[in-house]
Design an enzyme around this catalytic site. Structure first.
Site, PDB file in Angstrom:
ATOM      1  N   GLY A  68      -6.508   0.303   4.263  1.00 27.42           N
ATOM      2  CA  GLY A  68      -5.660  -0.851   3.971  1.00 27.42           C
ATOM      3  C   GLY A  68      -6.393  -2.166   4.138  1.00 27.42           C
ATOM      4  N   ASP A  69      -7.330  -2.230   5.083  1.00 28.36           N
ATOM      5  CA  ASP A  69      -8.110  -3.451   5.286  1.00 28.36           C
ATOM      6  C   ASP A  69      -9.034  -3.709   4.086  1.00 28.36           C
ATOM      7  OD1 ASP A  69      -6.882  -3.444   7.778  1.00 28.36           O
ATOM      8  OD2 ASP A  69      -8.572  -2.423   8.725  1.00 28.36           O
ATOM      9  N   GLY A 128      -1.725   4.771  -4.240  1.00 24.98           N
ATOM     10  CA  GLY A 128      -2.241   3.503  -4.729  1.00 24.98           C
ATOM     11  C   GLY A 128      -1.535   2.290  -4.168  1.00 24.98           C
ATOM     12  N   GLY A 163      -0.528   4.418   0.207  1.00 22.21           N
ATOM     13  CA  GLY A 163      -1.374   5.522   0.623  1.00 22.21           C
ATOM     14  C   GLY A 163      -2.125   6.105  -0.560  1.00 22.21           C
ATOM     15  N   SER A 179       0.851  -1.194   0.000  1.00 24.55           N
ATOM     16  CA  SER A 179       0.000   0.000   0.000  1.00 24.55           C
ATOM     17  C   SER A 179       0.881   1.237   0.000  1.00 24.55           C
ATOM     18  CB  SER A 179      -0.906   0.014   1.228  1.00 24.55           C
ATOM     19  OG  SER A 179      -1.839  -1.036   1.178  1.00 24.55           O
TER      20      SER A 179
END
Length: 312
Positions: free
Chosen positions: A247-248, A221, A218, A216
């Protein structure tokens, strides 16, 4: 079904205040409670996408009872294992004036050896019907630091693909057990490898054992380094909102793409669209459907430049 593991589940409590100021009394304008912890957030998004999802991990005490009651409303099957201690609470205070969020997280209950053995039995039984498993989040006190390596080996022994989403020493040890996919963020990759250049760090993490690494980045992308190639997926614009849980949702996108056997560019498109749509939602484990539908059409997937995010 898809199995998610949340060893340190939480009852997420969110307070909204007009403006957060230290050393003063605040009037709360809105309060909400939700089942939390990374794996439970993943499970809720998967259920919203229409996947049959089972959540396991540990739960206990009054906060655990509240968590289970809320989880029953989400469409996720509850296979959580009771413990004597109380499930931790996480408190998020949202400043309505700035949109900033201040997070307060408890450590979690201490898990006894007998409770750990009970969980292992439950986990092995659930693997028999699982198409994939996500191992997510921090560890509560009493759980061995190599737990994700053990759970990864058990899943691979049962022929079940594994996605690993954790950090620090549990991530380092978990990678050595060769999960099918690891999903760190850029900071977690840097802490693991010592490199602040995401492409170099992701390649290093893959050499440590993961079959594929999706990092990830942020608002920039996601980057994937796999046996089939390397790609970066980028949203068309910066999405304003609360990034908690983004992120989940990306994990849910990757995991659903895995079980649907989508090609990697499509998995990344879904993961980034879900992640950005979660930024627009009020809480982790949810996503804004209109934003998601739009971004599915507009996320760009390209071969990455040689030095994404280089500090040079």
């Amino acid at each position: 079904m898809i199995l998610t593991v949340t060893l340190n589940a939480a009852l997420d409590i969110t307070y909204r205040v007009p403006r957060l100021q230290p050393h003063t009394t605040h009037r709360i304008t809105e309060v909400s409670e939700r089942p939390g912890g990374k794996g439970l957030n993943v499970a809720r998004v998967l259920a919203a996408l229409g996947h049959r999802t089972v959540a396991t991990g540990f739960v206990g005490g009054g906060p655990g009872d509240a968590l289970r009651s809320l989880l029953a409303e989400t469409g996720v099957t509850d296979a959580l294992v009771p413990v004597g201690g109380a499930t931790r609470r996480t408190v998020a205070v949202v400043d309505a004036a700035t949109g900033d969020t201040t997070q307060l997280n408890e450590a979690g209950p201490t898990v006894s050896p007998a409770e750990w053995d009970t969980f292992l039995g439950t986990y092995r039984e659930l693997l028999a019907d699982a198409r994939a498993v996500a191992l997510c989040g921090s560890l509560p006190p009493g759980v061995p630091v190599d737990v994700y390596a053990r759970l990864t080996r058990a899943a691979r022994g049962a022929g079940v693909p594994v996605l690993l989403d954790t950090s620090g020493e549990p991530l380092r040890r978990g990678l050595a057990a060769r999960p099918d996919l690891a999903k760190p963020n850029a900071d977690e990759l840097a802490a693991l490898t010592g490199s602040t250049e995401p492409l170099r760090a992701a390649r290093d993490a893959r050499r440590r054992g993961a079959h594929a690494v999706a990092a990830s980045l942020g608002p920039d992308g996601m980057l994937a380094v796999t046996a089939d190639g390397t790609w970066q997926a980028t949203p068309p614009r910066r999405i304003p909102g609360n990034p908690t849980g983004a992120g989940d949702s990306a994990v849910a996108g990757l995991l659903s793409g895995l079980v649907e056997d989508l090609p990697w560019p499509d998995r990344l498109t879904r993961a980034v669209a879900l992640s950005a749509a979660t930024v627009r939602a009020p809480a982790a484990g949810e996503f804004d459907a209109a934003t998601y539908d739009e971004l599915l059409r507009t996320v760009r997937v390209t071969a990455p430049p040689p030095e994404i995010g280089s500090s040079k």
